[in-house]
Design a protein around this motif. Structure first.
Motif, PDB file in Angstrom:
ATOM      1  N   GLN A 156       0.737  -1.070  -0.067  1.00 42.53           N
ATOM      2  CA  GLN A 156       0.013  -0.072  -0.050  1.00 42.53           C
ATOM      3  C   GLN A 156       0.863   1.318  -0.042  1.00 42.53           C
ATOM      4  O   GLN A 156       0.171   2.231  -0.322  1.00 42.53           O
ATOM      5  CB  GLN A 156      -1.023  -0.110   1.177  1.00 42.53           C
ATOM      6  N   ARG A 157       2.164   1.224   0.231  1.00 42.30           N
ATOM      7  CA  ARG A 157       2.956   2.388   0.287  1.00 42.30           C
ATOM      8  C   ARG A 157       4.252   2.043  -0.685  1.00 42.30           C
ATOM      9  O   ARG A 157       4.903   1.064  -0.290  1.00 42.30           O
ATOM     10  CB  ARG A 157       3.247   2.700   1.599  1.00 42.30           C
ATOM     11  N   VAL A 158       4.724   2.988  -1.439  1.00 41.20           N
ATOM     12  CA  VAL A 158       5.809   2.872  -2.203  1.00 41.20           C
ATOM     13  C   VAL A 158       6.516   4.074  -2.108  1.00 41.20           C
ATOM     14  O   VAL A 158       5.979   5.184  -2.428  1.00 41.20           O
ATOM     15  CB  VAL A 158       5.650   2.683  -3.735  1.00 41.20           C
ATOM     16  N   GLU A 181      -8.162   3.696   1.094  1.00 48.45           N
ATOM     17  CA  GLU A 181      -9.227   2.948   0.785  1.00 48.45           C
ATOM     18  C   GLU A 181      -9.971   3.135  -0.521  1.00 48.45           C
ATOM     19  O   GLU A 181     -10.426   2.107  -1.157  1.00 48.45           O
ATOM     20  CB  GLU A 181     -10.441   2.915   1.950  1.00 48.45           C
ATOM     21  N   ASP A 182     -10.165   4.381  -1.031  1.00 50.13           N
ATOM     22  CA  ASP A 182     -10.983   4.634  -2.092  1.00 50.13           C
ATOM     23  C   ASP A 182     -10.245   5.252  -3.034  1.00 50.13           C
ATOM     24  O   ASP A 182     -10.829   5.814  -4.141  1.00 50.13           O
ATOM     25  CB  ASP A 182     -12.152   5.396  -1.876  1.00 50.13           C
ATOM     26  N   TYR A 183      -9.075   5.707  -2.729  1.00 47.66           N
ATOM     27  CA  TYR A 183      -8.189   6.441  -3.932  1.00 47.66           C
ATOM     28  C   TYR A 183      -6.652   6.166  -3.721  1.00 47.66           C
ATOM     29  O   TYR A 183      -6.390   5.761  -2.521  1.00 47.66           O
ATOM     30  CB  TYR A 183      -8.354   8.067  -3.676  1.00 47.66           C
ATOM     31  N   THR A 184      -5.819   6.559  -4.486  1.00 45.23           N
ATOM     32  CA  THR A 184      -4.316   6.363  -4.587  1.00 45.23           C
ATOM     33  C   THR A 184      -3.836   7.828  -4.673  1.00 45.23           C
ATOM     34  O   THR A 184      -4.226   8.531  -5.372  1.00 45.23           O
ATOM     35  CB  THR A 184      -3.844   5.540  -5.850  1.00 45.23           C
ATOM     36  N   GLN A 185      -2.812   8.265  -3.515  1.00 48.84           N
ATOM     37  CA  GLN A 185      -2.309   9.283  -3.475  1.00 48.84           C
ATOM     38  C   GLN A 185      -0.812   9.118  -3.970  1.00 48.84           C
ATOM     39  O   GLN A 185      -0.008   8.462  -3.607  1.00 48.84           O
ATOM     40  CB  GLN A 185      -2.367   9.927  -2.257  1.00 48.84           C
ATOM     41  N   ILE A 216      -5.977  10.313  -6.858  1.00 52.55           N
ATOM     42  CA  ILE A 216      -6.354   9.574  -7.919  1.00 52.55           C
ATOM     43  C   ILE A 216      -7.773   8.706  -7.563  1.00 52.55           C
ATOM     44  O   ILE A 216      -7.433   7.728  -6.781  1.00 52.55           O
ATOM     45  CB  ILE A 216      -5.471   9.034  -8.829  1.00 52.55           C
ATOM     46  N   ALA A 217      -8.921   8.758  -7.655  1.00 56.73           N
ATOM     47  CA  ALA A 217      -9.929   8.012  -7.558  1.00 56.73           C
ATOM     48  C   ALA A 217      -9.707   6.441  -8.195  1.00 56.73           C
ATOM     49  O   ALA A 217      -9.704   6.745  -9.225  1.00 56.73           O
ATOM     50  CB  ALA A 217     -11.511   8.741  -7.318  1.00 56.73           C
ATOM     51  N   ARG A 218     -10.391   5.680  -7.299  1.00 57.78           N
ATOM     52  CA  ARG A 218     -10.455   4.303  -7.927  1.00 57.78           C
ATOM     53  C   ARG A 218     -11.650   3.785  -8.519  1.00 57.78           C
ATOM     54  O   ARG A 218     -11.819   2.740  -9.250  1.00 57.78           O
ATOM     55  CB  ARG A 218      -9.580   3.396  -7.022  1.00 57.78           C
ATOM     56  N   THR A 238       0.910   4.890   8.228  1.00 51.95           N
ATOM     57  CA  THR A 238      -0.446   4.801   8.622  1.00 51.95           C
ATOM     58  C   THR A 238      -0.564   4.741  10.352  1.00 51.95           C
ATOM     59  O   THR A 238       0.516   4.565  10.875  1.00 51.95           O
ATOM     60  CB  THR A 238      -1.271   3.450   8.029  1.00 51.95           C
ATOM     61  N   ASP A 239      -1.785   5.095  10.618  1.00 51.64           N
ATOM     62  CA  ASP A 239      -1.779   5.112  12.136  1.00 51.64           C
ATOM     63  C   ASP A 239      -1.795   3.572  12.864  1.00 51.64           C
ATOM     64  O   ASP A 239      -1.221   3.342  13.976  1.00 51.64           O
ATOM     65  CB  ASP A 239      -3.140   5.675  12.487  1.00 51.64           C
TER      66      ASP A 239
END
Length: 362
Positions: A156-158, A181-185, A216-218, A238-239
């Motif tokens: 989930q993180r690069v 969850e619903d988009y890529t940053q 960017i919305a998925r 992430t938390d």
């Protein structure tokens, strides 16, 4: 009592030396295995000592029995080679005195192994899983190297950057991708500086200069967003991480008592059988230490090591078979120490006779 204390001392001295050597070797191997993660930013340097300590605590249930086994082989081998056993028998010291001293040491160490296996093992594994979950969602950005893709949080993180003068120095031409969850940053920046003091508060923050943020919305319905910022504070972690899966090795022993799952049964039987194996291995050192006259006191040491590895391999294989349901809970893994017990019953008479009558003729 003097002879008994002498025999115990002759066993405990090599036991301590062998155990320390095994601990150093295991700790060195574990540290070397973790240094690569620390160098790549996946693990903090301060966590290495705790991880090695936890792994060492788990390994003691295996290191203590093998150290006892080797100590008995070395002690009795030396005593046979120096004719001390023959001198004791000449002084009418009964053979069961030697046998009883080994049993006493084995039982004391078996109690310690039982506590470690029944209580220390699940606690250490639970802590290891907790630290592994934390490492999955945190990244030490000041230890990262250029021209390397750092992938975390199960993909989930690069994070990638092209240049950096030295560890802790500003990173140049930075690329960050974070899947929500619903988009890529996606974030690109000219420079990135790790903020000092962030790890003390449990947060790793990075100061970005000339940053561009793309959300960017998925789902294909939400409008994408673009933000340009001269200064941006980013926390690439992430938390919290994903919920830890159930693990039998990290489950307290009291919760395994009523379980019917194959993995739980195998784990419980393993914890209960380690003290038994400690006693059996201590006794196995007796026949493995008997040698012929004019034969080196360490002549059977190689055979003794092979015998231990054969037992340990069969023991761990039996646990795996129970975990996967290949072998039912009865006999479970108990048939392995049972075979060793039968072997000892059939062979201990021979070394006891050898002790009573002195060295065997060549």
């Amino acid at each position: 009592m003097i002879i008994g204390r002498y025999l115990i001392r002759e066993i405990t001295a090599p036991f301590v030396r062998v155990l320390l050597i095994l601990i150093v070797l295991f700790a060195t191997y574990s540290t070397a295995d973790l240094l690569s993660d620390a160098a790549s930013g996946l693990l903090s340097a301060s966590s290495i000592a705790e991880l090695v300590g936890l792994k060492l605590l788990i390994s003691l249930e295996v290191l203590i029995p093998i150290a006892l086994y080797i100590a008995v082989v070395l002690a009795l081998g030396r005593m046979n080679g120096d004719s001390e056993v023959t001198a004791m028998l000449a002084l009418t010291i009964p053979p069961w005195k030697i046998f009883g001293s080994i049993v006493n040491v084995s039982v004391m160490l078996a109690l310690a192994v039982g506590v470690l296996s029944f209580f220390g093992r699940p606690w250490a594994y639970a802590r290891l899983h907790e630290m592994a979950g934390y490492a999955a969602v945190t990244l030490h950005t000041d230890a990262m190297e250029p021209d390397t893709f750092y992938v975390g949080q199960h993909g989930q993180r690069v994070i990638f950057f092209a240049r950096r003068d030295s560890p802790g120095a500003p990173a140049q031409d930075v690329f960050v991708q974070i899947r929500h969850e619903d988009y890529t940053q996606i974030i690109s920046a000219r420079l990135a500086n790790p903020l000092q003091g962030g790890w003390q508060s449990g947060v790793s923050q990075v100061h970005l200069l000339d940053a561009h943020v793309y959300d960017i919305a998925r789902d294909g319905k939400t409008t994408d967003q673009v933000v340009d910022a001269g200064d941006l504070i980013l926390n690439p972690n992430t938390d919290r991480g994903p919920g830890a899966d159930y693990s039998a090795v990290a489950t307290p022993s009291r919760k395994l008592l009523g379980s019917t799952g194959p993995a739980d049964i195998a784990e419980l039987q393993w914890r209960l059988s380690t003290p038994v194996s400690t006693i059996l291995l201590g006794l196995l050192g007796i026949p493995m230490s008997v040698s012929r006259p004019r034969q080196s006191r360490y002549a059977r040491f190689g055979t003794a090591i092979l015998a231990y590895f054969a037992y340990y391999l069969l023991f761990t294989s039996a646990r795996t078979w129970v975990q996967h349901g290949v072998v039912p809970s009865v006999p479970g893994i108990w048939w392995v120490p049972g075979l060793l017990a039968l072997f000892l019953l059939s062979t201990l008479v021979k070394p006891l006779i050898a002790l009573m009558h002195g060295p065997r003729p060549a």
